[in-house]
Design a protein around this motif. Structure first.
Motif, short mmCIF file in Angstrom:
data_model
loop_
_atom_site.label_atom_id
_atom_site.label_comp_id
_atom_site.label_asym_id
_atom_site.label_seq_id
_atom_site.Cartn_x
_atom_site.Cartn_y
_atom_site.Cartn_z
N PRO A 144 0.79 -1.24 0.00
CA PRO A 144 0.00 0.00 0.00
C PRO A 144 0.82 1.29 0.00
CG PRO A 144 -0.85 -1.55 1.62
CD PRO A 144 0.46 -2.10 1.14
N LEU A 145 2.09 1.23 0.39
CA LEU A 145 2.87 2.48 0.42
C LEU A 145 3.46 2.85 -0.94
CD1 LEU A 145 4.91 2.57 3.75
CD2 LEU A 145 3.27 4.25 2.93
N PRO A 167 1.54 6.01 -2.84
CA PRO A 167 1.88 7.34 -2.32
C PRO A 167 3.35 7.70 -2.50
CG PRO A 167 1.13 5.86 -0.55
CD PRO A 167 0.84 5.19 -1.83
N LEU A 168 4.26 6.74 -2.38
CA LEU A 168 5.68 7.02 -2.63
C LEU A 168 5.87 7.57 -4.04
CD1 LEU A 168 8.03 4.12 -1.40
CD2 LEU A 168 8.02 6.50 -0.64
N GLU A 177 17.06 6.40 -0.10
CA GLU A 177 17.01 5.53 1.07
C GLU A 177 15.58 5.09 1.42
OE1 GLU A 177 19.44 4.15 2.17
OE2 GLU A 177 18.98 3.43 4.19
N ILE A 178 14.63 6.03 1.41
CA ILE A 178 13.27 5.69 1.83
C ILE A 178 12.63 4.65 0.89
CG2 ILE A 178 10.93 6.61 2.17
CD1 ILE A 178 12.25 9.13 3.39
N MET A 191 9.00 10.07 -4.65
CA MET A 191 10.10 9.40 -3.93
C MET A 191 10.34 8.04 -4.56
SD MET A 191 9.66 10.10 0.13
CE MET A 191 9.01 11.62 0.78
N LEU A 193 14.24 1.24 1.45
CA LEU A 193 13.79 0.55 2.66
C LEU A 193 12.37 0.02 2.52
CD1 LEU A 193 15.19 2.80 5.54
CD2 LEU A 193 15.68 0.38 5.17
N VAL A 194 11.50 0.83 1.91
CA VAL A 194 10.11 0.41 1.76
C VAL A 194 10.01 -0.78 0.80
CG1 VAL A 194 7.80 1.12 1.01
CG2 VAL A 194 9.20 2.70 2.34
N GLN A 230 11.21 -3.78 2.66
CA GLN A 230 10.22 -4.17 3.67
C GLN A 230 9.13 -5.06 3.04
OE1 GLN A 230 9.79 -2.91 7.00
NE2 GLN A 230 7.62 -3.29 7.37
N TYR A 231 8.68 -4.67 1.85
CA TYR A 231 7.61 -5.43 1.20
C TYR A 231 8.12 -6.65 0.44
CZ TYR A 231 4.14 -1.71 2.06
OH TYR A 231 3.28 -0.82 2.64
#
Lengths: 257, 257
Positions: free
Chosen positions: B140-141, B144-145, B154-155, B150, B158-159, B162-163
Motif C-alpha cells: 500500500p505504500l 503514495p511514494l 534511502e526511503i 520518492m 527501505l520500503v 520491507q515489502y
C-alpha cells in the motif's frame, strides 16, 4: 443530546475517541466517507460537495453540534457549513490554533497536513492574525504510513525526518498536527524532536468544547456510519474505539441529498 | 479508429504512454477517475459501479477497444465489463500473466499490488492454472511514494525491501508489478534484486495488443479526461505524456449514467 462527527475516513476516530472519553453521556454519531477517501488530493469544489452531503446526513439524527474532524474539509467547507447550519459547527482549525497560541513561547509555529490543508492556508491565516510566524509543510506519506500501521521503526523515522527537519531547522517550538491521522505518529515525532510542543487536534477539540461551555447529556449512544467497508477502517476502529458495529450507508442515498 | 483507457487516477498514464508509442496513429481517450481515486481500498461493489460508469463514458466516443489500466478495476470489474460490452475489453491481468509465463524459469512468480488486487486473487488464479507457484504481497505504500516522487534513495529502498524481501526469500524469479504506478519504482527494485525478471503492465498490454493482431489506425488524437483536478495528476501527465490538455468531466454527468 448528541454530537455528529464527520471525517473523510478513518482519521476522525482519534477525535471520536477523545470526545467519547471527555463526554461519556453524549450521544455520538460518526460519519466516515470511506468510499471517497481521501479528500486531501481533491479540489475545493468537490470537497465542499462531499462535506455538505455528510453534514446533511448527520443532521438527520438531530445532532446539536457538528464536528468536522477532517482538516481538508474544515479548511475548504468549514465557513460555508457554519453559515448554512443552525447548530454550532466546529472545525479542527480554531481549536488547534488556540492550543498552539497557548503553547508557543518564541512565536514560531509549524503546521503539517495534507496538500489541500496546507494549500488552503487556513491555519496560517488564523495564526498570523496573532502575530505568529508560520512554517508549513505537506506530508502526503504520513496517512498511508499510519494506515499501514508503520508508526514506529526506521521507515517512519526517516519519513518524519524527511518532512520535518526543515521546519525544525526554522526554529519552531510548536507543531500543529493538521491531520487527524497524525497523532498516531506522535511518539516517533517526540523521539526525534523532544523539545517540540505538539498540538493534537483531538485533544484540542475536546478542550475547545469544554472551554466553550458546551454541555451534552444523553444516553452515551455511539454509532458509526461509513460509505464503504474497508479493512483499514475496521482495524483502526477496533484499535481506537473497540467493538462498536459499523453501519454501511448506501451511496445512492447520499447522492440524492 | 480508437482505444479507450480507463484508470482510477494517474497510474494508467504509464499504459497510455506505451500504447501511444506503439500505436502512433490510434486515437486514444483516457479517463482518470481522480475524484474517487484510489479504488484499491474500496469494496468490490463500489469498484464495479465506478468502473461501469467510466466504461460507459468512454463508449460515448465510439471506442473500438477498452483497456482497463487499473489492476483493482480489472480484478473486480473485468469479467463483468467483458460480458456487457460489445467491443474487446482488455484488463491488465491476462497480459501480465502471459508475460510472466514467458519469463519464469523456475515456476515461482511474485505478485505485488494494492490490497484489493491481492485480495481478489485474479493473478493467482490464472497463474495457478498453468501450474505456477504464486507468492503475493500487497504494497500500500508504493502508490503514495510514487505520487510523492520518492522513487529513488534511502526511503524507497527501505520500503521496497520491507515489502519484497519475503517474496525474494521464497525463491521467485519473476515479479509481476500488479499496479500501474509501480513501473516508476522499477529501477529501485532492479538495483536491490537484479536477478528478478520484472513484468510491467504497460509493456505487457502493448505486447498483448500486437499479439492479438489488433490493428488501429486513426488521426493519432489524444484526449485525457479527469473527474477532478489534482496537482499530482498534472505533474505526472507532464512527466509521462507531455502537454496534452486535461479535460474536466463533471461528476453529475457520471452520476446519472
Amino acid at each position: 443530546m448528541s454530537i455528529g462527527i464527520f471525517d473523510s475516513g478513518i482519521g476522525g476516530l482519534t477525535v471520536f475517541r477523545e470526545i467519547a472519553r471527555e463526554f461519556p453521556l453524549t450521544d455520538i454519531y460518526y460519519f466516515g466517507d470511506t468510499a471517497r477517501v481521501p479528500y486531501g488530493n481533491k479540489s475545493r469544489e468537490t470537497v465542499i460537495r462531499y462535506s455538505t452531503e455528510a453534514a446533511n446526513y448527520l443532521k438527520g439524527f438531530g445532532i446539536e453540534a457538528l464536528i468536522i474532524a477532517c482538516n481538508t474539509a474544515s479548511s475548504y467547507a468549514g465557513e460555508l457549513l457554519k453559515s448554512q447550519m443552525d447548530i454550532p459547527v466546529i472545525g479542527v482549525i480554531e481549536p488547534g490554533v488556540e492550543m498552539a497560541l497557548r503553547y508557543t513561547e518564541n512565536g514560531k509555529v509549524g503546521v503539517i497536513g495534507t496538500q489541500a490543508t496546507v494549500r488552503s492556508n487556513a491555519y496560517r491565516k488564523l495564526l498570523e492574525k496573532s502575530g505568529i510566524q508560520v512554517f508549513q509543510k505537506p506530508c502526503p506519506l504520513f496517512v498511508p504510513l499510519v494506515e499501514e500501521g508503520m508508526v514506529e521503526g526506521e521507515i517512519p523515522r526517516l519519513v518524519v525526518k524527511q518532512y520535518l527537519q526543515e521546519l525544525v531547522d526554522s526554529g519552531i517550538d510548536t507543531l500543529i498536527l493538521g491531520c487527524t491521522h497524525y497523532p498516531l505518529l506522535k511518539d516517533t515525532i517526540k523521539q526525534l524532536y523532544p523539545h517540540l510542543k505538539i498540538v493534537d487536534s483531538s485533544q484540542a477539540i475536546a478542550d475547545f468544547l469544554h472551554r466553550e461551555g458546551l454541555r451534552f447529556t444523553g444516553e452515551g449512544k455511539r454509532r458509526i456510519f461509513i460509505t464503504d467497508e474497508s479493512e483499514s477502517f475496521e482495524k483502526f476502529k477496533k484499535m481506537l474505539v473497540g467493538n462498536i458495529p459499523l453501519e454501511k450507508v448506501e451511496l445512492s442515498e447520499i447522492c440524492t441529498l
